[in-house]
Write a protein that holds these residues in place. Structure first.
Motif, PDB file in Angstrom:
ATOM      1  N   GLN A 320     -49.815 118.945   0.483  1.00  0.00           N
ATOM      2  CA  GLN A 320     -50.381 117.738  -0.120  1.00  0.00           C
ATOM      3  C   GLN A 320     -51.573 117.292   0.707  1.00  0.00           C
ATOM      4  OE1 GLN A 320     -47.884 114.204  -0.321  1.00  0.00           O
ATOM      5  NE2 GLN A 320     -49.031 113.417  -2.070  1.00  0.00           N
ATOM      6  N   LYS A 322     -54.198 113.934   0.938  1.00  0.00           N
ATOM      7  CA  LYS A 322     -54.473 112.566   0.482  1.00  0.00           C
ATOM      8  C   LYS A 322     -55.635 111.995   1.271  1.00  0.00           C
ATOM      9  CE  LYS A 322     -51.081 109.763  -0.246  1.00  0.00           C
ATOM     10  NZ  LYS A 322     -49.871 108.925  -0.047  1.00  0.00           N
ATOM     11  N   ASP A 329     -55.690 112.456  -4.245  1.00  0.00           N
ATOM     12  CA  ASP A 329     -54.316 112.835  -3.893  1.00  0.00           C
ATOM     13  C   ASP A 329     -53.994 114.088  -4.696  1.00  0.00           C
ATOM     14  OD1 ASP A 329     -51.651 113.142  -3.344  1.00  0.00           O
ATOM     15  OD2 ASP A 329     -51.111 111.054  -3.719  1.00  0.00           O
ATOM     16  N   TYR A 349     -58.638 112.608   5.832  1.00  0.00           N
ATOM     17  CA  TYR A 349     -57.532 112.947   4.949  1.00  0.00           C
ATOM     18  C   TYR A 349     -56.251 113.102   5.765  1.00  0.00           C
ATOM     19  CZ  TYR A 349     -61.049 113.925   1.402  1.00  0.00           C
ATOM     20  OH  TYR A 349     -62.081 113.800   0.505  1.00  0.00           O
TER      21      TYR A 349
END
Length: 381
Positions: A320, A322, A329, A349
């Motif tokens: 992931q 973000k 995201d 990030y």
């Protein structure tokens, strides 16, 4: 063909003055319009080229777009464009677009016009771009369309670039950018013969170098410059990517491209241009004090690559990404064997990796500053 921009400015206001030369058609070489018997052992096998005209036009069009978007540090003043299309691609530009041919005489005339304009103001930016055949011995010789017109001395259709570059340091503009997209190979026969090409201007060795210098060559000594047929060369693509943000750095609230950063990052950018074909071409450069030449209000797009400490963990991970204080995201799921590559805006990030396999611990919120031209993060506990 001369293009004049920003006519509302005073003639002596600072501007970027550009000389672009793209030589694809060599009139007297094999396949040329007036092909002559040449001593190819002495000069090397010089083919007709389709990439240099495309490179010259791509570079011209890019500068015009940046000027329209007001990203250049000073406005675009003039562009002098010379193009010799290849017989294999006689119309490299828009339909019915014609060009002043890149003969040595025309190059000399255009250089004289360009130098005079650049000399009007110390705050001007001089920008020189050449794409076409080149060879290197005691100088880097760049070949005009009429190279080989006299087979007894074909070098009369070329000019000595390195001496020309030294001579231009006598121009009063403090920012000088020279981009040479050509090979630098030499044949064994050239080593036994004199090459009699002259520079476009005679250097004065008492002149000091300009304050903001960037002189770049697309290839290392005795190596090739490469490109696909009917497409801009790899070097030209890399230069445009560098200017378009791959060589950008943050300066307060803006992102800027500086002369020194283009040279520092060009080989890494070149790898991304040629990523699917292996990497052999090496660019060389020299630079002086850094100078901002473009600025952006928004962060540039950067390639971020994410992996784990081991290839096996990478193959098992769901990643992931973000953006901190942002809306970006994105998740890569399910797991895949290769690292995760994704385009993101430069900035901060948080990265994480989760596993369905109990042999691995999740990695949560590892922070990364993603910056041009490319950022690789390896997640670990």
């Amino acid at each position: 063909m001369s293009l004049v921009f920003n006519n509302e400015n005073e003639a002596n206001d600072p501007g970027i003055h550009v000389l672009i030369i793209g030589v694809g058609g060599y009139r007297y070489m094999d396949g040329g319009e007036e092909q002559k018997d040449q001593n190819y052992e002495a000069i090397g096998i010089l083919k007709q080229l389709t990439s240099p005209p495309k490179s010259a036009l791509a570079f011209r069009d890019y500068l015009i777009r940046q000027d329209a978007d007001q990203r250049l540090s000073v406005p675009l003043g003039t562009i002098d464009l010379l193009v010799s299309p290849s017989p294999e691609d006689p119309e490299p530009g828009e339909a019915a677009e014609s060009f002043e041919r890149a003969t040595l005489g025309n190059i000399m005339s255009a250089y004289s016009r360009w130098r005079t304009l650049c000399d009007n103001n110390a705050q001007n930016i001089a920008l020189f771009f050449f794409s076409g055949h080149g060879v290197e011995k005691d100088d880097h010789y760049l070949l005009a369309e009429d190279f080989g017109m006299n087979p007894m001395n074909p070098w009369m259709g070329s000019f000595a670039f390195d001496k020309t570059r030294k001579a231009f340091h006598g121009c009063q503009c403090e920012t000088q950018i020279f981009l040479v997209d050509s090979c630098r190979e030499v044949t064994p026969s050239m080593l036994t013969r004199d090459i009699t090409a002259v520079p476009l201007e005679t250097p004065n060795y008492l002149d000091s170098e300009c304050k903001h210098d960037l002189t770049m060559k697309a290839s290392a000594r005795n190596e090739k410059a490469l490109g696909k047929k009917r497409q801009p060369s790899y070097f030209t693509q890399a230069i445009i990517k560098a200017l378009d943000g791959d060589a950008a750095s943050r300066d307060g609230s803006q992102w800027v491209v500086k002369t020194s950063d283009i040279g520092a990052h060009i080989n890494q950018i070149m790898k991304s241009v040629k990523s699917s074909e292996g990497y052999s071409q090496r660019c060389t450069y020299s630079s002086g004090e850094s100078k901002v030449i473009l600025q952006y209000d928004e962060a540039p797009t950067v390639t971020l690559e994410v992996a784990c400490e081991s290839d096996h963990a990478t193959a098992m991970a769901e990643f992931q990404c973000k953006e901190i204080n942002g809306q970006f995201d994105r998740v890569r799921s399910p797991a895949r064997p290769s690292p995760w590559k994704l385009p993101v805006k430069a900035g901060f990030y948080s990265l994480s990796a989760t596993f369905n396999d109990p042999d691995y611990e999740d990695v949560n919120e590892q922070f990364s500053f993603v910056q041009p031209p490319y950022t690789f993060e390896r997640l670990s506990r």
